[in-house]
Design a protein around this motif. Structure first.
Motif, PDB file in Angstrom:
ATOM      1  N   LEU A 130      18.964   8.147 -14.004  1.00 52.98           N
ATOM      2  CA  LEU A 130      17.694   8.771 -13.602  1.00 52.98           C
ATOM      3  C   LEU A 130      16.520   8.022 -14.242  1.00 52.98           C
ATOM      4  N   LEU A 131      16.718   7.597 -15.497  1.00 51.20           N
ATOM      5  CA  LEU A 131      15.669   6.830 -16.180  1.00 51.20           C
ATOM      6  C   LEU A 131      15.402   5.515 -15.447  1.00 51.20           C
ATOM      7  N   ARG A 132      16.467   4.839 -15.057  1.00 55.78           N
ATOM      8  CA  ARG A 132      16.302   3.575 -14.313  1.00 55.78           C
ATOM      9  C   ARG A 132      15.663   3.821 -12.940  1.00 55.78           C
ATOM     10  N   LEU A 133      16.068   4.880 -12.295  1.00 54.83           N
ATOM     11  CA  LEU A 133      15.516   5.231 -10.992  1.00 54.83           C
ATOM     12  C   LEU A 133      14.002   5.489 -11.106  1.00 54.83           C
ATOM     13  N   ALA A 134      13.606   6.149 -12.171  1.00 47.26           N
ATOM     14  CA  ALA A 134      12.193   6.480 -12.370  1.00 47.26           C
ATOM     15  C   ALA A 134      11.319   5.250 -12.548  1.00 47.26           C
ATOM     16  N   GLU A 135      11.926   4.130 -12.951  1.00 49.35           N
ATOM     17  CA  GLU A 135      11.163   2.892 -13.156  1.00 49.35           C
ATOM     18  C   GLU A 135      10.991   2.085 -11.868  1.00 49.35           C
ATOM     19  N   GLN A 136      11.649   2.498 -10.798  1.00 48.05           N
ATOM     20  CA  GLN A 136      11.594   1.750  -9.540  1.00 48.05           C
ATOM     21  C   GLN A 136      10.219   1.886  -8.876  1.00 48.05           C
ATOM     22  N   ARG A 137       9.832   0.817  -8.169  1.00 45.49           N
ATOM     23  CA  ARG A 137       8.568   0.792  -7.434  1.00 45.49           C
ATOM     24  C   ARG A 137       8.857   0.499  -5.986  1.00 45.49           C
ATOM     25  N   PRO A 138       8.072   0.939  -5.061  1.00 51.50           N
ATOM     26  CA  PRO A 138       6.845   1.711  -5.218  1.00 51.50           C
ATOM     27  C   PRO A 138       7.152   3.155  -5.619  1.00 51.50           C
ATOM     28  N   ALA A 139       6.111   3.832  -6.073  1.00 51.75           N
ATOM     29  CA  ALA A 139       6.250   5.229  -6.514  1.00 51.75           C
ATOM     30  C   ALA A 139       6.794   6.080  -5.368  1.00 51.75           C
ATOM     31  N   PHE A 140       7.667   7.016  -5.704  1.00 55.12           N
ATOM     32  CA  PHE A 140       8.239   7.894  -4.688  1.00 55.12           C
ATOM     33  C   PHE A 140       7.979   9.368  -4.975  1.00 55.12           C
ATOM     34  N   ILE A 141       7.217   9.649  -6.036  1.00 56.57           N
ATOM     35  CA  ILE A 141       6.805  11.015  -6.367  1.00 56.57           C
ATOM     36  C   ILE A 141       5.294  10.996  -6.548  1.00 56.57           C
ATOM     37  N   SER A 142       4.650  12.023  -6.005  1.00 58.03           N
ATOM     38  CA  SER A 142       3.198  12.126  -6.167  1.00 58.03           C
ATOM     39  C   SER A 142       2.821  13.551  -6.561  1.00 58.03           C
ATOM     40  N   VAL A 143       1.588  13.672  -6.992  1.00 55.84           N
ATOM     41  CA  VAL A 143       1.073  14.970  -7.430  1.00 55.84           C
ATOM     42  C   VAL A 143      -0.126  15.327  -6.571  1.00 55.84           C
ATOM     43  N   TYR A 144      -0.170  16.565  -6.148  1.00 60.67           N
ATOM     44  CA  TYR A 144      -1.315  17.082  -5.421  1.00 60.67           C
ATOM     45  C   TYR A 144      -1.921  18.197  -6.265  1.00 60.67           C
ATOM     46  N   VAL A 145      -3.222  18.187  -6.452  1.00 58.29           N
ATOM     47  CA  VAL A 145      -3.900  19.217  -7.236  1.00 58.29           C
ATOM     48  C   VAL A 145      -4.633  20.152  -6.283  1.00 58.29           C
ATOM     49  N   MET A 188       0.836  -1.194   0.000  1.00 58.69           N
ATOM     50  CA  MET A 188       0.000   0.000   0.000  1.00 58.69           C
ATOM     51  C   MET A 188       0.876   1.251   0.000  1.00 58.69           C
ATOM     52  N   ASN A 189       0.532   2.191  -0.861  1.00 60.01           N
ATOM     53  CA  ASN A 189       1.323   3.412  -0.988  1.00 60.01           C
ATOM     54  C   ASN A 189       0.826   4.461  -0.002  1.00 60.01           C
ATOM     55  N   THR A 190       1.744   5.101   0.713  1.00 58.64           N
ATOM     56  CA  THR A 190       1.375   6.104   1.714  1.00 58.64           C
ATOM     57  C   THR A 190       1.690   7.519   1.257  1.00 58.64           C
ATOM     58  N   LEU A 191       2.022   7.688  -0.002  1.00 61.26           N
ATOM     59  CA  LEU A 191       2.319   9.025  -0.505  1.00 61.26           C
ATOM     60  C   LEU A 191       1.063   9.893  -0.503  1.00 61.26           C
ATOM     61  N   PRO A 192       1.197  11.158  -0.112  1.00 64.82           N
ATOM     62  CA  PRO A 192       0.040  12.054  -0.229  1.00 64.82           C
ATOM     63  C   PRO A 192      -0.204  12.366  -1.709  1.00 64.82           C
ATOM     64  N   GLY A 193      -1.419  12.637  -2.065  1.00 66.92           N
ATOM     65  CA  GLY A 193      -1.725  12.975  -3.448  1.00 66.92           C
ATOM     66  C   GLY A 193      -1.804  11.745  -4.323  1.00 66.92           C
ATOM     67  N   LEU A 194      -1.601  11.932  -5.586  1.00 68.71           N
ATOM     68  CA  LEU A 194      -1.697  10.878  -6.587  1.00 68.71           C
ATOM     69  C   LEU A 194      -0.291  10.391  -6.945  1.00 68.71           C
ATOM     70  N   PRO A 195       0.056   9.136  -6.614  1.00 68.08           N
ATOM     71  CA  PRO A 195       1.395   8.624  -6.924  1.00 68.08           C
ATOM     72  C   PRO A 195       1.629   8.595  -8.443  1.00 68.08           C
ATOM     73  N   LEU A 196       2.819   9.031  -8.857  1.00 68.31           N
ATOM     74  CA  LEU A 196       3.193   8.979 -10.270  1.00 68.31           C
ATOM     75  C   LEU A 196       4.004   7.719 -10.518  1.00 68.31           C
ATOM     76  N   SER A 197       3.572   6.947 -11.507  1.00 69.03           N
ATOM     77  CA  SER A 197       4.320   5.731 -11.809  1.00 69.03           C
ATOM     78  C   SER A 197       4.870   5.727 -13.230  1.00 69.03           C
ATOM     79  N   ASP A 198       4.441   6.646 -14.063  1.00 65.89           N
ATOM     80  CA  ASP A 198       4.941   6.717 -15.437  1.00 65.89           C
ATOM     81  C   ASP A 198       6.371   7.259 -15.401  1.00 65.89           C
TER      82      ASP A 198
END
Length: 185
Positions: free
Chosen positions: A55-70, A1-11
């Motif tokens: 950085l490209l390889r890092l971005a593919e790692q899971r779980p998501a570590f960046i999220s978006v808040y609107v 389960m992801n605990t990041l606030p907002g919407l986790p970015l996985s792309d």
């Protein structure tokens, strides 16, 4: 389960773009205080030294570590502002296409002469140059009477002048503007 606030970015494309944005912000020293409130100085230094391939390889790692808040209130404000800008542009082009004089465009929309000429070229408006045709006295009186009546309909000078132009579609905008200016000077 992801605990990041907002919407986790996985792309990974978006994650890489945001990581590069963080590094760029740090390099430029922009919003540094805010940046350091979400990323430690050590992590920023590591990101700065990380090659793009990694950085490209890092971005593919899971779980998501960046999220978006609107921020919906700011999004709504931005949408309203954009609608206002688009409406104002439509209004501007409506006047330009109908041969509004440069003085009218400056007073109604704050458009300087250079921008006015560009808009005229863009709309392929080939209005005549020279002296403005003066309206006969009876028509000029009708124009003034109608103009005075528009005060009740709007406080916006451009909206009122458009009502005037629409009410007198056979009269050139430059002539209507001349009558309007005679009464205000």
């Amino acid at each position: 389960m992801n605990t990041l606030p907002g919407l986790p970015l996985s792309d990974p494309r978006h994650v890489v773009a945001l990581l590069q944005h963080l590094v760029d912000q740090a390099d430029l020293g922009e919003n540094l205080e805010q940046l350091l409130s979400v990323v430690s100085p050590a992590t920023l230094e590591q990101l700065k030294r990380t090659p793009t391939v990694e950085l490209l390889r890092l971005a593919e790692q899971r779980p998501a570590f960046i999220s978006v808040y609107v921020d919906e209130s700011r999004l709504c404000l931005a949408r309203h502002r954009l609608q206002h800008i688009l409406h104002r542009k439509e209004e501007t082009l409506w006047f330009i296409r109908r041969g509004a004089p440069a003085a009218a465009m400056l007073e109604l929309f704050g458009i300087p002469d250079r921008e006015y000429r560009q808009l005229k070229r863009m709309t392929a408006n080939a209005s005549r140059r020279g002296r403005v045709r003066k309206l006969d006295a009876a028509v000029a009186e009708q124009v003034l009477r109608f103009w005075r009546g528009t005060r009740l309909q709007s406080d916006d000078l451009a909206a009122r002048f458009r009502l005037l132009a629409e009410h007198f579609p056979d009269e050139p905008l430059a002539s209507l503007w001349a009558v309007f200016k005679e009464t205000t000077t």
